[in-house]
Design an enzyme around this catalytic site. Structure first.
Site, short mmCIF file in Angstrom:
data_model
loop_
_atom_site.label_atom_id
_atom_site.label_comp_id
_atom_site.label_asym_id
_atom_site.label_seq_id
_atom_site.Cartn_x
_atom_site.Cartn_y
_atom_site.Cartn_z
N GLN A 1 -2.27 6.72 -1.30
CA GLN A 1 -2.57 7.83 -0.40
C GLN A 1 -1.36 8.76 -0.25
O GLN A 1 -0.22 8.35 -0.48
CB GLN A 1 -2.93 7.32 1.02
CG GLN A 1 -4.35 6.79 1.17
CD GLN A 1 -4.49 5.32 0.83
OE1 GLN A 1 -3.55 4.52 1.03
NE2 GLN A 1 -5.65 4.95 0.33
N CYS B 1 -4.53 -3.13 3.00
CA CYS B 1 -5.28 -2.06 3.67
C CYS B 1 -5.22 -2.35 5.17
O CYS B 1 -5.78 -3.36 5.63
CB CYS B 1 -6.73 -2.03 3.19
SG CYS B 1 -7.74 -0.76 4.00
N GLU C 1 -10.60 -0.07 -1.84
CA GLU C 1 -10.59 1.05 -0.90
C GLU C 1 -11.41 2.24 -1.40
O GLU C 1 -11.40 2.58 -2.59
CB GLU C 1 -9.15 1.54 -0.64
CG GLU C 1 -8.33 0.61 0.22
CD GLU C 1 -7.13 1.31 0.80
OE1 GLU C 1 -7.19 2.55 1.01
OE2 GLU C 1 -6.12 0.64 1.04
N HIS D 1 -15.85 0.58 6.98
CA HIS D 1 -15.55 -0.67 6.28
C HIS D 1 -16.80 -1.55 6.19
O HIS D 1 -17.58 -1.63 7.16
CB HIS D 1 -14.45 -1.44 7.01
CG HIS D 1 -13.11 -0.78 6.92
ND1 HIS D 1 -12.20 -1.07 5.94
CD2 HIS D 1 -12.56 0.21 7.67
CE1 HIS D 1 -11.12 -0.30 6.11
NE2 HIS D 1 -11.32 0.49 7.14
N ASN E 1 -15.01 1.45 2.49
CA ASN E 1 -13.97 0.53 2.02
C ASN E 1 -14.56 -0.88 2.01
O ASN E 1 -15.17 -1.30 3.01
CB ASN E 1 -12.77 0.57 2.98
CG ASN E 1 -12.13 1.95 3.05
OD1 ASN E 1 -11.39 2.35 2.17
ND2 ASN E 1 -12.45 2.69 4.11
N GLY F 1 -8.46 -1.98 6.92
CA GLY F 1 -9.30 -3.06 6.38
C GLY F 1 -8.97 -4.39 7.04
O GLY F 1 -9.88 -5.19 7.32
N CYS G 1 -5.61 5.75 8.40
CA CYS G 1 -4.90 4.86 7.46
C CYS G 1 -3.94 4.00 8.27
O CYS G 1 -3.02 4.55 8.90
CB CYS G 1 -4.14 5.69 6.42
SG CYS G 1 -3.24 4.68 5.22
N GLY G 2 -4.19 2.70 8.30
CA GLY G 2 -3.40 1.82 9.15
C GLY G 2 -1.99 1.62 8.64
O GLY G 2 -1.01 1.83 9.36
N ASN H 1 0.91 -1.18 0.00
CA ASN H 1 0.00 0.00 0.00
C ASN H 1 0.93 1.20 0.00
O ASN H 1 1.70 1.37 0.96
CB ASN H 1 -0.85 -0.08 1.26
CG ASN H 1 -1.86 1.04 1.43
OD1 ASN H 1 -2.37 1.19 2.53
ND2 ASN H 1 -2.19 1.79 0.40
N1 LIG Z 1 -9.07 4.36 1.64
C1 LIG Z 1 -9.20 4.57 3.10
C2 LIG Z 1 -7.98 5.36 3.62
C3 LIG Z 1 -6.69 4.55 3.55
C4 LIG Z 1 -6.78 3.30 4.39
C5 LIG Z 1 -5.80 2.18 4.06
N2 LIG Z 1 -4.80 2.49 3.06
C6 LIG Z 1 -5.17 1.63 5.34
O1 LIG Z 1 -4.01 1.17 5.31
O2 LIG Z 1 -5.89 1.62 6.37
C7 LIG Z 1 -10.49 5.35 3.38
O3 LIG Z 1 -10.93 6.10 2.48
O4 LIG Z 1 -11.02 5.21 4.49
#
Ligand SMILES: N[C@H](CCC[C@H](N)C(=O)O)C(=O)O
Length: 283
Positions: free
Chosen positions: A46, A226, A217, A168, A199, A229, A75-76, A13
């Site tokens: 991101q 993710c 996502e 999610h 997501n 996620g 964002c994790g 990611n």
């Molecule tokens: N697309 C996600 C943000 C990035 C989350 C993902 N890249 C992670 O590692 O948690 C959202 O709109 O909530």
């Protein structure tokens, strides 16, 4: 301006990470989309922006923008990349860091072995706080969870709704490789019962301590991993009685480990974070 950035990833990611402590930035959604563009810009899922905190008892503030240009709550994988970045750039010498995000304070920690564990806080499970409009739907109880039926591409699919600060929708599938992620992902992301979009997680149960996961996502499309996620999928699987903590989460970009003791306890995520290169770009 000539913008300095670091290209990073957490289990594939990928991110453009920006020090906004030593650079003054104030970009439009179009400029964020340019930075994320894999042909005309740098390319990333991101963008992560490191700032001085606004609150007293935290070390940094960190803001997250999806490749569609929208700012989001959490964002994790980005939280781990953040720790690697502030450590490598000498912005802190702490190993346990308190970080203010749009959805609250998270506490990532740089381990002695160089791995990174993040306390992602407790999951939010009330549908209206995900947010998810369940009104008029007949949910199906499974263990401690409630599965909600949504019509997607002419089929009724059953989802868990979980927030890790960001929304999610998680479903169990027999085989993630065969799951219709490209066809169903956009329909789920934009389903009207998710007023802030969502997501979409596709989780395959391997055994009680392992899953395979793909995520379409919100604001970015399918990513190789993710972090939030993975947290949401493990929370849903534990609540459904399908998983026991800790859970290994195999994604297309790498492996994360998620632990959760249930209830209001925090979700702990451990995984990789890699700096790929430093760069500059005229923006
Ligand atoms: N697309 C996600 C943000 C990035 C989350 C993902 N890249 C992670 O590692 O948690 C959202 O709109 O909530």
């Amino acid at each position: 301006m000539k913008l300095k950035f670091t290209k990073m990833h957490g289990a594939g990611n990928d991110f453009v990470v920006i020090d906004a402590i030593n650079q003054a930035i104030d970009f439009t959604p179009e400029q964020w989309r340019f930075l994320a563009d894999r042909r005309f810009g740098v390319g990333a899922d991101q963008m992560l922006v490191v700032e001085r905190p606004q609150q007293d008892d935290v070390d940094f503030r960190y803001r997250i923008y999806n490749s569609d240009g929208g700012e989001v709550e959490q964002c994790g994988n980005g939280a781990r990349a953040f720790v690697r970045f502030v450590t490598e750039k000498g912005l802190t010498d702490k190993r346990a860091i308190r970080v203010e995000t749009m959805s609250g304070v998270i506490c990532p920690r740089l381990e002695e072995d160089g791995g990174i564990t993040v306390d992602m806080g407790a999951p939010i499970l009330q549908p209206q706080r995900v947010p998810f409009h369940a009104n008029g739907l007949d949910g199906r109880a499974e263990g401690e969870d409630t599965l909600w039926p949504l019509e997607i591409n002419g089929r009724t699919l059953w989802f868990s709704a979980v927030s890790m600060g960001n929304p999610h929708a998680v479903q169990v599938v027999d085989d993630v490789d065969a799951a219709p992620v490209a066809a169903d992902g956009p329909q789920i992301e934009h389903h009207p019962r998710f007023p802030k979009r969502v997501n979409a997680g596709f989780m395959q149960i391997v055994d009680r301590h392992a899953i395979r996961l793909r995520v379409f996502e919100r604001g970015a499309g399918e990513t190789l991993a993710c972090g939030t996620g993975a947290c949401a999928a493990v929370v849903a699987g534990i609540r459904r009685g399908l998983l026991d903590s800790p859970v290994r989460v195999d994604t297309r970009g790498g492996t994360l480990s998620i632990a959760w003791a249930g209830g209001a306890s925090p979700v702990l995520m451990t995984g990789p974070a890699v700096s790929v290169f430093d760069g500059e770009i005229e923006i």
